[in-house]
Design a protein around this motif. Sequence first.
Motif, PDB file in Angstrom:
ATOM      1  N   HIS A  32       0.821  -1.224   0.000  1.00 37.59           N
ATOM      2  CA  HIS A  32       0.000   0.000   0.000  1.00 37.59           C
ATOM      3  C   HIS A  32       0.851   1.268   0.000  1.00 37.59           C
ATOM      4  CE1 HIS A  32      -3.195  -2.808   0.833  1.00 37.59           C
ATOM      5  NE2 HIS A  32      -2.591  -3.208   1.939  1.00 37.59           N
ATOM      6  N   ILE A  33       2.170   1.119   0.034  1.00 35.09           N
ATOM      7  CA  ILE A  33       3.095   2.246   0.124  1.00 35.09           C
ATOM      8  C   ILE A  33       3.715   2.505  -1.238  1.00 35.09           C
ATOM      9  CG2 ILE A  33       5.260   3.056   1.153  1.00 35.09           C
ATOM     10  CD1 ILE A  33       3.007   2.995   3.139  1.00 35.09           C
ATOM     11  N   SER A  34       3.808   3.770  -1.637  1.00 38.10           N
ATOM     12  CA  SER A  34       4.437   4.090  -2.928  1.00 38.10           C
ATOM     13  C   SER A  34       5.947   3.933  -2.854  1.00 38.10           C
ATOM     14  CB  SER A  34       4.087   5.518  -3.342  1.00 38.10           C
ATOM     15  OG  SER A  34       2.705   5.740  -3.357  1.00 38.10           O
ATOM     16  N   ILE A  35       6.563   4.532  -1.816  1.00 39.64           N
ATOM     17  CA  ILE A  35       8.023   4.511  -1.694  1.00 39.64           C
ATOM     18  C   ILE A  35       8.397   4.259  -0.238  1.00 39.64           C
ATOM     19  CG2 ILE A  35      10.168   5.824  -1.984  1.00 39.64           C
ATOM     20  CD1 ILE A  35       8.689   7.512  -4.109  1.00 39.64           C
ATOM     21  N   LEU A  36       9.237   3.257  -0.015  1.00 40.26           N
ATOM     22  CA  LEU A  36       9.793   2.964   1.303  1.00 40.26           C
ATOM     23  C   LEU A  36      11.217   3.497   1.344  1.00 40.26           C
ATOM     24  CD1 LEU A  36       9.756   1.366   4.060  1.00 40.26           C
ATOM     25  CD2 LEU A  36      10.762  -0.536   2.753  1.00 40.26           C
ATOM     26  N   SER A  37      11.575   4.200   2.425  1.00 40.98           N
ATOM     27  CA  SER A  37      12.930   4.752   2.482  1.00 40.98           C
ATOM     28  C   SER A  37      13.518   4.708   3.891  1.00 40.98           C
ATOM     29  CB  SER A  37      12.965   6.194   1.960  1.00 40.98           C
ATOM     30  OG  SER A  37      14.313   6.663   1.932  1.00 40.98           O
ATOM     31  N   PRO A  38      14.165   3.592   4.239  1.00 41.97           N
ATOM     32  CA  PRO A  38      14.996   3.558   5.440  1.00 41.97           C
ATOM     33  C   PRO A  38      16.408   4.014   5.083  1.00 41.97           C
ATOM     34  CG  PRO A  38      14.927   1.389   4.471  1.00 41.97           C
ATOM     35  CD  PRO A  38      14.099   2.289   3.564  1.00 41.97           C
ATOM     36  N   ASN A  39      17.238   4.272   6.095  1.00 35.40           N
ATOM     37  CA  ASN A  39      18.648   4.436   5.787  1.00 35.40           C
ATOM     38  C   ASN A  39      19.303   3.059   5.757  1.00 35.40           C
ATOM     39  OD1 ASN A  39      19.527   3.700   8.432  1.00 35.40           O
ATOM     40  ND2 ASN A  39      19.486   5.825   9.125  1.00 35.40           N
ATOM     41  N   ALA A  40      20.574   3.001   5.405  1.00 27.75           N
ATOM     42  CA  ALA A  40      21.224   1.709   5.182  1.00 27.75           C
ATOM     43  C   ALA A  40      21.243   0.855   6.444  1.00 27.75           C
ATOM     44  CB  ALA A  40      22.641   1.929   4.661  1.00 27.75           C
ATOM     45  N   GLU A  41      21.608   1.457   7.578  1.00 30.04           N
ATOM     46  CA  GLU A  41      21.673   0.692   8.821  1.00 30.04           C
ATOM     47  C   GLU A  41      20.286   0.176   9.213  1.00 30.04           C
ATOM     48  OE1 GLU A  41      23.101   3.613   8.318  1.00 30.04           O
ATOM     49  OE2 GLU A  41      25.238   3.091   8.425  1.00 30.04           O
ATOM     50  N   GLU A  42      19.258   0.985   9.004  1.00 25.94           N
ATOM     51  CA  GLU A  42      17.894   0.566   9.329  1.00 25.94           C
ATOM     52  C   GLU A  42      17.437  -0.581   8.431  1.00 25.94           C
ATOM     53  OE1 GLU A  42      16.703   5.104  10.704  1.00 25.94           O
ATOM     54  OE2 GLU A  42      16.062   4.337   8.760  1.00 25.94           O
ATOM     55  N   SER A  77      22.015   6.386   2.144  1.00 27.01           N
ATOM     56  CA  SER A  77      23.272   5.781   2.569  1.00 27.01           C
ATOM     57  C   SER A  77      24.378   6.793   2.835  1.00 27.01           C
ATOM     58  CB  SER A  77      23.723   4.764   1.507  1.00 27.01           C
ATOM     59  OG  SER A  77      22.676   3.870   1.183  1.00 27.01           O
ATOM     60  N   GLY A  78      23.991   7.961   3.367  1.00 29.64           N
ATOM     61  CA  GLY A  78      24.981   8.955   3.768  1.00 29.64           C
ATOM     62  C   GLY A  78      25.886   9.364   2.624  1.00 29.64           C
ATOM     63  N   ALA A  79      27.187   9.381   2.882  1.00 29.19           N
ATOM     64  CA  ALA A  79      28.151   9.819   1.875  1.00 29.19           C
ATOM     65  C   ALA A  79      28.215   8.884   0.675  1.00 29.19           C
ATOM     66  CB  ALA A  79      29.537   9.945   2.506  1.00 29.19           C
ATOM     67  N   LEU A  80      27.716   7.642   0.819  1.00 30.81           N
ATOM     68  CA  LEU A  80      27.695   6.715  -0.312  1.00 30.81           C
ATOM     69  C   LEU A  80      26.648   7.117  -1.349  1.00 30.81           C
ATOM     70  CD1 LEU A  80      27.996   3.232   1.458  1.00 30.81           C
ATOM     71  CD2 LEU A  80      29.760   4.437   0.146  1.00 30.81           C
ATOM     72  N   GLY A  81      25.678   7.937  -0.943  1.00 34.13           N
ATOM     73  CA  GLY A  81      24.614   8.351  -1.843  1.00 34.13           C
ATOM     74  C   GLY A  81      23.311   7.635  -1.520  1.00 34.13           C
ATOM     75  N   ALA A  82      22.409   7.569  -2.486  1.00 30.81           N
ATOM     76  CA  ALA A  82      21.103   6.948  -2.303  1.00 30.81           C
ATOM     77  C   ALA A  82      20.912   5.873  -3.358  1.00 30.81           C
ATOM     78  CB  ALA A  82      19.994   7.992  -2.402  1.00 30.81           C
ATOM     79  N   CYS A  83      20.495   4.694  -2.904  1.00 25.61           N
ATOM     80  CA  CYS A  83      20.267   3.557  -3.800  1.00 25.61           C
ATOM     81  C   CYS A  83      18.785   3.535  -4.164  1.00 25.61           C
ATOM     82  CB  CYS A  83      20.677   2.264  -3.103  1.00 25.61           C
ATOM     83  SG  CYS A  83      20.531   0.790  -4.128  1.00 25.61           S
ATOM     84  N   VAL A  84      18.488   3.642  -5.444  1.00 23.09           N
ATOM     85  CA  VAL A  84      17.112   3.768  -5.934  1.00 23.09           C
ATOM     86  C   VAL A  84      16.707   2.480  -6.630  1.00 23.09           C
ATOM     87  CG1 VAL A  84      15.524   5.134  -7.340  1.00 23.09           C
ATOM     88  CG2 VAL A  84      17.505   6.237  -6.256  1.00 23.09           C
ATOM     89  N   ALA A  85      15.702   1.804  -6.072  1.00 25.24           N
ATOM     90  CA  ALA A  85      15.226   0.543  -6.641  1.00 25.24           C
ATOM     91  C   ALA A  85      13.751   0.688  -7.012  1.00 25.24           C
ATOM     92  CB  ALA A  85      15.411  -0.591  -5.638  1.00 25.24           C
TER      93      ALA A  85
END
Length: 310
Positions: free
Chosen positions: A166-176, A211-219
């Motif tokens: 039911h969610i369009s976009i899920l966005s945790p950080n890497a550690e989460e 992912s902080g300084a690594l950037g953002a991973c978009v799937a």
Amino acid sequence: MFIIDHFEFLAQDGTSPKSQHSAIGGAGTYAAIGARIWLPPSRVGMIIDRGIDFPPEIQSTLDAFGDIWLYRDHSGKTTRALNSYIGDLRNFEYLTPRIRLTPKDLDGTRLERASMLHFVCSPTRASAIMNEVREKEGWRPTTIYEPIPDRCVPEELEALVQVLPHISILSPNAEEAFALLSMPLPVSRERIEEASQRLLDLGSGAAIIRSGALGACVAVPGHPIRWVDAFWTSTDEDKVVDVTGAGNSFLGGLAAGLLLESGDIYRATFHASVSASFVIEQPGLPNLTGEAEWNGDSPQRRLEQLRTRK
């Protein structure tokens, strides 16, 4: 939920505070500013429950961003929380009762039937929020769900799986993300991509792992996993002053980017990265220094620079 955050830095023995200060807080507050960096005040909004103790200096700071706040005055105190630190260890506790917000609070305001909805909570509460959204006939906003950090544990994965469709976009950080999926640290780009794919396989409409300084991973289903750089990277340490609210402002910038890029999640993530770059340059919120200028710089200039980065 708007919060006045109190910060207390204790000596190593946990006794007398070495320093104390207060600041504007709340994930929603930072997300609203992340969107405001790109959009006029009329396109952004957040409800603030304003108690009788609302500080004039905070009111003045918020008003500088334009008419994006929908104030509800009440006779109690404004929501406040204490962040206590001993070294890198953090303890968080509310000092006043919380006044939680749900989609029904938007009824009768200019935010009713908003096209984008960002929220931060547990998976169980996310399900309740989405139930309210579905109850309103014809309202199908793009939903950006940021799981609350202390619920990013393996025990919450089943509840998360229930709400993901039911969610369009899920966005945790890497550690989460790693904690939810029981993946051991450390993080790396390759393993973050693995986590992103696992979230898609579990039913996420799209997943962006911050992912902080690594950037953002978009799937995004049906597309290759791609990365968007952080605007300030590990070579720009002098630019990174305080990362508080960076992830929240990233997602506010993402919402704005989705509007400006006609729903293209990958292109919208560049807006998100730029929004975060302005928030981490100082403690607290960035400064609106011109009609389309923040901290003395242009978001559009940063966007163009980030898009051309090799």
